[in-house]
Design a protein around this motif. Structure first.
Motif, short mmCIF file in Angstrom:
data_model
loop_
_atom_site.label_atom_id
_atom_site.label_comp_id
_atom_site.label_asym_id
_atom_site.label_seq_id
_atom_site.Cartn_x
_atom_site.Cartn_y
_atom_site.Cartn_z
N LEU A 36 0.68 -1.17 -0.17
CA LEU A 36 0.03 -0.22 -0.12
C LEU A 36 0.80 1.26 -0.02
CD1 LEU A 36 -3.01 -1.19 2.43
CD2 LEU A 36 -2.91 -0.55 0.09
N ARG A 37 2.07 1.05 0.32
CA ARG A 37 2.97 2.37 0.59
C ARG A 37 3.37 2.50 -1.05
NH1 ARG A 37 4.74 3.76 5.39
NH2 ARG A 37 4.58 2.37 7.15
N PHE A 38 3.26 1.82 -1.93
CA PHE A 38 3.64 1.84 -3.42
C PHE A 38 2.40 2.46 -4.29
CE2 PHE A 38 6.67 -1.38 -1.97
CZ PHE A 38 7.83 -0.35 -2.35
N MET A 39 1.23 2.55 -3.45
CA MET A 39 -0.19 2.96 -4.06
C MET A 39 -0.24 4.25 -4.02
SD MET A 39 -0.72 0.26 -5.97
CE MET A 39 -2.13 0.87 -6.72
N PRO A 40 -1.20 5.01 -4.64
CA PRO A 40 -1.64 6.55 -4.57
C PRO A 40 -2.35 6.60 -3.12
CG PRO A 40 -1.91 5.82 -6.75
CD PRO A 40 -1.41 4.67 -6.00
N ALA A 41 -2.15 7.49 -2.54
CA ALA A 41 -2.55 7.67 -1.04
C ALA A 41 -4.12 8.32 -1.41
CB ALA A 41 -1.72 8.33 -0.08
N GLY A 42 -4.84 8.20 -0.22
CA GLY A 42 -6.31 9.23 -0.28
C GLY A 42 -7.01 8.83 -1.09
N GLU A 43 -7.49 9.51 -1.91
CA GLU A 43 -8.90 9.68 -2.81
C GLU A 43 -8.23 8.92 -4.09
OE1 GLU A 43 -9.23 13.62 -4.99
OE2 GLU A 43 -9.51 13.62 -2.82
N TYR A 44 -7.24 8.82 -4.28
CA TYR A 44 -6.44 8.32 -5.62
C TYR A 44 -6.42 6.80 -5.75
CZ TYR A 44 -5.23 13.41 -6.27
OH TYR A 44 -5.47 14.45 -6.00
N ASP A 95 -4.51 3.93 -11.90
CA ASP A 95 -3.61 4.70 -13.05
C ASP A 95 -2.19 4.98 -12.87
OD1 ASP A 95 -3.89 6.64 -11.25
OD2 ASP A 95 -5.18 8.00 -12.46
N ALA A 96 -1.94 4.52 -11.46
CA ALA A 96 -0.35 4.85 -11.32
C ALA A 96 -0.06 4.11 -9.96
CB ALA A 96 -0.21 6.41 -10.91
N THR A 97 1.24 3.75 -10.05
CA THR A 97 1.89 3.11 -8.85
C THR A 97 3.31 3.48 -8.77
OG1 THR A 97 2.41 0.82 -7.71
CG2 THR A 97 2.48 0.95 -9.98
N MET A 98 4.09 3.19 -7.90
CA MET A 98 5.26 3.55 -7.35
C MET A 98 6.36 2.29 -7.52
SD MET A 98 6.85 5.89 -4.68
CE MET A 98 6.59 4.68 -3.04
N LEU A 99 7.52 2.54 -8.09
CA LEU A 99 8.53 1.70 -8.02
C LEU A 99 9.98 2.19 -7.33
CD1 LEU A 99 9.81 -1.10 -9.12
CD2 LEU A 99 10.53 0.19 -11.19
N LEU A 100 10.50 1.71 -6.37
CA LEU A 100 11.66 2.15 -5.37
C LEU A 100 12.78 1.72 -6.04
CD1 LEU A 100 11.63 4.31 -3.49
CD2 LEU A 100 11.69 2.44 -1.68
N ARG A 157 0.08 12.70 -4.74
CA ARG A 157 -0.40 11.22 -4.90
C ARG A 157 0.33 10.29 -4.00
NH1 ARG A 157 -3.80 10.22 -9.64
NH2 ARG A 157 -4.44 11.98 -10.70
N PHE A 158 1.60 10.70 -3.84
CA PHE A 158 2.34 9.47 -3.38
C PHE A 158 3.11 10.08 -1.90
CE2 PHE A 158 1.81 8.15 -7.51
CZ PHE A 158 1.62 6.57 -7.33
N ASP A 201 6.04 10.14 8.42
CA ASP A 201 5.77 10.25 7.00
C ASP A 201 4.95 11.58 6.66
OD1 ASP A 201 7.59 8.39 6.28
OD2 ASP A 201 6.29 6.83 5.97
N LEU A 202 5.36 12.51 5.85
CA LEU A 202 4.56 13.64 5.76
C LEU A 202 3.59 13.57 4.24
CD1 LEU A 202 7.10 16.34 7.19
CD2 LEU A 202 5.25 15.36 8.38
N LYS A 203 2.65 14.45 4.21
CA LYS A 203 2.02 14.44 3.20
C LYS A 203 2.93 15.41 2.19
CE LYS A 203 -2.92 14.09 5.00
NZ LYS A 203 -4.03 14.74 5.06
N GLY A 204 2.84 14.92 0.93
CA GLY A 204 3.48 16.05 0.04
C GLY A 204 3.24 17.34 0.10
N THR A 205 1.83 17.64 0.28
CA THR A 205 1.16 18.98 0.27
C THR A 205 1.33 19.57 1.49
OG1 THR A 205 -0.96 17.83 0.54
CG2 THR A 205 -0.49 18.05 -1.61
N ALA A 206 1.67 19.05 2.39
CA ALA A 206 1.87 19.56 3.86
C ALA A 206 2.78 20.89 3.73
CB ALA A 206 2.01 18.59 4.86
N SER A 207 2.53 22.05 4.22
CA SER A 207 3.16 23.05 4.24
C SER A 207 4.09 23.02 5.66
CB SER A 207 2.49 24.38 4.41
OG SER A 207 1.73 24.61 5.78
N GLY A 208 5.28 23.63 5.32
CA GLY A 208 6.49 23.74 6.44
C GLY A 208 5.90 24.37 7.54
#
Length: 1018
Positions: free
Chosen positions: A331-339, A348-353, A665-666, A784-791
């Protein structure tokens, strides 16, 4: 003769010596330019703070996985990345990565097999499929083994029992045979003995029951024995009397033995089969344990062999949360939240590390090696031509794009800025030689500046792209003032006064240029108060560059000009040219608007300027501050740049767009924060405090959540809970230490931690630190922080959590890249305020002292600075209107505004003061100042604005903003000096004096078109 006059005289009277000295200095200083290195790491912007110290402590004392590795996120996009074809294609892409010589040497090979070089959902699904396949075969083989083993054991027991019975029966047969043989011997020795009696007696004494037929055979044998005459006949009789009597029994023994031999052979075959099944079981168990290191070919085969329904079931199990640890990892490789909806077979997307080995650690925002850059660029190349889209996001790509954007920006902006300056000078000078001298002077200034950077060991970073443009603009400003003043003096003095006119020009404008240089240097050096190292270095380098410009255009170019002009005029070539704005016409009339406003109503002009400034002050309080990786990533170049020829055509830039996609998304690999807890973390009750902090963090908005809603955090408690589920020993120790039954150990935490380290050292070391003596000194919560979280949000929320943890001998601090960047952002705002205050105070004090010494009026320094203060408010209000934040470049705009803007005011004030002494009418002095000096200011403003304006086409957003704002700064400074400063000078003249000159109207011959009496311009 004053010192200034002696210096000016040396330049004009000994011009060849001045040229030689300056050229030698240029060579010496410029020699350091080759030592300048490029630096694009964001680490350079960090300063010494408690949070930075905490980050360094974490790096030194906590395990963060294998050393010197960096991870690359590759986003796989397509119509459905979970279809069989897409999964196989993703695995085949990994094969290309591992086989390509450009990058396979950089891939991390974990000797323990725990960290594969490439991993993603496709791998985890393939591994789960293999686990199911191998697990099913293992169960079948184990059942067959157990069944056969049971059969072998039963058969072996029965065989042993039958062998015993055979042996017993065989012994009975042998005993009976011996008894029968004895009876025959008795009958042979006693002819009178009865064979029947002997048989019955023998039969009664033996274990074998003999029948009448056996008796008849025995009696026949006895008769043969008594009648035997030879030894052979006697042996035959004995054979008949024993084996003949026991023939059935002996046959049974033989058949029985044969049966046992067959059963032994069968049992041996079963034992061999059982051994083979055991080996097969061991192999299957090893294969099951090694599923994570299964070859990609094996993984592709596993996915390819699944039916569609089987694949869907597998996806629903693994990505639905029912696959245990595999599910959490997948699940860490899948889009988070509503995606992405947990368990869905559509995505429509996944992640490769991808994990790469590096020679040295690459910190978040740090610079990658060239090998790493080449490898990650190869990853992009290997993804092309596929039905899927592979977006590579890693430190190498970021470093490459930042370096490329700096090179492309310089390639684009540098020539364009120079071209603009040349065109502007061509329009203003209308003289090729003056243009060439100006360009050569600019080149010398740049050589001096970069040479100084090399000698001082200052690296060229992102914000230094503005330095060449800045120096080009300011250098040409110096050139215009000197050349225009020289032209004015030549028209007034006549043809034969070439060196004299240059001496007067340098003497007249030199003071103003010295003041400009001093105030600009003050403005730049005010950045030394900044805690951000590159901003301090920018101030130092820019200050040196301004001094270099003052020397080059105050010594080298004037000396070159008089030598060349003298040489040409000696051959009949006229070198006299008119200065800008001194020939009358519309330009002169336009420049006089400020003078006319002052004549009409100076107080009204001042009030209007103050009202506009008040609005600017309000806007200034609303300007945001920004420092993030995105500030240093290039935008996609405009379409028109794609038509440029090489080397001017910029490259492709996708990192910023990809970063925004990943943030949305990730989970970003570098988007983590930590709460460092120091003290006696093994004290009773510490884990309860950590548990409260863990729940608090999980509820915060900035914390990243997987698609199943689970908060993505790691703490000593999460590691402990995961470990005790798999290890009974740890579970027992935890249970003993849990006095209140809430699942959290309350006491004897040292023993709990020791057991955790012994069982799960890697994960334990990530959240617990212990010294060489074994004492536990610190713990941390990894968030782990949301990518959209502000400083701002991240810093505030995690600091709140840390504050709640503190107490009972524990200290806690929140740190991490996002928080460190927020601190830099705060420091930028402090830089804005502190540098502005220091610059204003320093320039104010400097000008008041200088004007008090040179002109006897310190208040003229105050009046000169007021328009600059007004332009500061105007530019800050403009930043608010345009939505431009303070960043590492625009954060210096206030000190730049004062440093650059005061130059325009100084030139007008200095010229007005000179003209006021030369004319009876203050209005005439004002007109001549704004038309003479104003013309030069207009020319320098136009070239400087144009130079900075070219930064608006730079590829870096921060450079674009800096170019726009700095250009507007020059415009505002120019407007303030020619529109507002005349009214201020009128008020100053009326208050300080000589007020009587305001009562004398300008004479008819004082108009701007009278070239013979126009006076000097600066």
């Amino acid at each position: 003769m004053s010192a200034a006059d002696r210096i000016v005289g040396a330049v004009t009277d000994h011009s060849r010596l001045a040229i030689a000295v300056m050229l030698v200095l240029t060579v010496i200083v410029g020699a350091g330019a080759g030592a300048v290195e490029q630096e694009s790491s964001l680490d350079q912007f960090q300063s010494d703070t408690p949070e930075a110290d905490a980050s360094e402590y974490i790096d030194a004392n906590f395990a963060s996985g294998p050393e010197n590795v960096t991870r690359v996120q590759i986003i796989v996009r397509g119509e459905n990345v979970l279809s069989k074809g897409s999964l196989v294609e993703t695995l085949e892409y990994q094969q290309r990565l591992r086989n390509d010589p450009r990058l396979n040497a950089t891939l991390f090979e974990d000797p323990t097999g725990g960290t594969p070089p490439t991993v993603g959902v496709a791998n985890l699904l393939a591994q789960s499929a293999l686990q199911q396949e191998i697990g099913g075969e293992l169960q079948r083989t184990a059942a067959e083994f157990e069944q056969l083993n049971e059969t072998v054991q039963v058969e072996r027991q029965a065989l042993r029992q039958n062998a015993t019975e055979l042996r017993r029966f065989s012994d009975d047969v042998n005993a009976t045979s011996a008894a029968l043989r004895g009876g025959l011997t008795e009958l042979q020795e006693d002819p009178n003995a009865s064979a029947t009696a002997v048989f019955e007696e023998t039969n009664a004494a033996t274990p074998i029951d003999l029948d009448a037929g056996d008796a008849a055979t025995f009696e026949q044998a006895a008769a043969q024995l008594r009648n035997a005459s030879t030894e052979a006949e006697r042996a035959q009789a004995y054979e008949l009397g024993t084996r003949g009597v026991l023939e059935d029994e002996l046959t049974r023994v033989q058949e029985w033995a044969q049966t046992l031999d067959q059963r032994r052979s069968d049992l041996q075959a079963q034992a061999q089969q059982l051994e083979e099944l055991g080996a097969q079981l061991q192999s299957l168990r090893q294969e099951l344990e090694g599923v994570r290191s299964a070859s990609l070919d094996r993984q592709i085969e596993a996915i390819d062999s699944l039916e569609e329904d089987e694949l869907k079931t597998l996806i629903q199990t693994v990505l639905g949360g029912d696959g245990g640890q595999a599910s959490e990892q997948a699940l860490r490789f899948m889009p988070a939240g509503e995606y992405y909806e947990t368990g869905s077979t559509q995505a429509d997307a996944t992640m490769l590390l991808v994990t790469q080995q590096t020679e040295r650690e690459v910190a978040p925002g740090g610079v990658a090696s060239q090998e790493l850059i080449d490898a990650q660029l190869a990853m992009q190349d290997l993804g092309s031509g596929s039905d899927l889209e592979f977006l590579v996001f890693g430190s190498g790509i970021i470093t490459e794009e930042i370096n490329q954007s700096m090179s492309d920006s310089i390639t684009l902006v540098g020539p364009l800025a120079l071209l603009f300056v040349v065109v502007a000078l061509a329009v203003g000078y209308r003289d090729l030689l003056d243009i060439v001298l100006g360009v050569l002077g600019i080149a010398a200034v740049l050589v001096w500046t970069f040479g100084f950077m090399g000698w001082a060991g200052i690296d060229f970073n992102q914000i230094f792209i503005a330095v060449p443009v800045l120096l080009i603009g300011l250098s040409i400003d110096y050139a215009i003032h000197i050349f225009m003043r020289h032209r004015e003096e030549r028209f007034e003095m006549g043809n034969g006064a070439l060196r004299q006119s240059m001496r007067v020009a340098l003497g007249g404008v030199g003071i103003a240029l010295a003041l400009v240089t001093a105030t600009t240097v003050i403005g730049f050096l005010s950045n030394l108060v900044s805690p951000v190292p590159p901003i301090r270095e920018f101030g130092i380098v820019s200050s040196f560059g301004i001094v270099a410009a003052f020397l080059v255009f105050g010594v080298l170019t004037p000396a070159l000009k008089v030598e060349i002009d003298e040489f040409l005029e000696a051959r009949g070539i006229d070198r006299k040219k008119r200065a800008i704005g001194t020939g009358g016409g519309r330009l002169s009339q336009t420049l006089k608007i400020g003078s006319l406003g002052a004549k009409w109503s100076a107080p009204v002009v001042i009030v209007i300027a103050l009202l506009i400034s008040a609005g600017g002050v309000y806007g200034a309080t609303q300007v945001d501050t920004s420092f993030s990786q995105e500030d240093f990533l290039a935008e996609e170049p405009s379409d028109w740049t794609q038509n440029l020829p090489e080397p001017f055509a910029p490259g492709e830039y996708n990192a910023k767009k990809n970063l925004e996609y990943v943030n949305e998304r990730f989970q970003r690999q570098d988007a983590q924060a930590s709460i460092l807890i120091r003290g006696d973390v093994a004290a009773d009750g510490t884990l309860s405090s950590i548990a409260r902090a863990q729940r608090d963090v999980a509820s915060r908005d900035v914390t990243q959540r997987l698609s199943n809603g689970q908060a993505s955090i790691q703490t000593p408690l999460t590691v402990l809970n995961d470990t005790r589920e798999r290890n009974a020993t740890v579970a027992a120790i935890v249970s003993d230490a849990d006095t209140d039954g809430d699942g959290i150990p309350d006491e004897n935490l040292t023993a709990v931690y020791d057991a955790l380290f012994e069982t799960n050292p890697q994960n334990a070391g990530a959240v617990l630190a212990r010294g060489d003596d074994g004492e536990y000194t610190a713990a941390r919560l990894v968030v782990d922080l949301k990518g959209t979280a502000s400083g701002v949000e991240t810093t505030e929320q995690l600091r709140d959590v840390a504050a709640d943890v503190e107490g009972d001998g524990l200290t806690a601090i929140a740190t991490g890249q996002t928080i460190l960047f927020e601190i830099i952002q705060d420091q930028l705002l402090d830089t804005v305020l502190e540098s502005l205050l220091i610059t204003l105070v320093s320039v104010f004090g400097f000008l008041m002292i200088v004007y008090r010494v040179t002109d006897g009026s310190a208040t003229l320094g105050f009046v000169t600075l007021v328009p600059v203060a007004l332009s500061v408010s105007w530019i800050l209000g403009t930043m608010y209107l345009f939505g431009i934040p303070f960043n590492v470049l625009t954060g210096m705009i206030t000190s730049l505004t004062v440093g650059l803007g005061v130059a325009y005011s100084i030139h007008i004030s200095e010229r007005y003061n000179q003209e006021l002494e030369r004319h009876d009418s203050a209005w005439a002095a004002l007109d001549r100042s704004v038309t003479g000096t104003g013309g030069a200011l207009l020319g320098s403003a136009a070239t400087t604005v144009g130079g900075f304006g070219t930064l608006s086409i730079a590829l870096l957003p921060s450079l674009q903003q800096f170019g726009i704002i700095t250009g507007l700064t020059i415009i505002y400074a120019f407007l303030a000096s020619v529109l507002v400063l005349p009214s201020l000078l009128v008020v100053w003249t009326r208050v300080i004096g000589p007020a009587e000159k305001l009562d004398v109207p300008p004479s008819a011959d004082d108009g701007p078109g009278d070239t013979d009496t126009v006076g000097t311009a600066e």
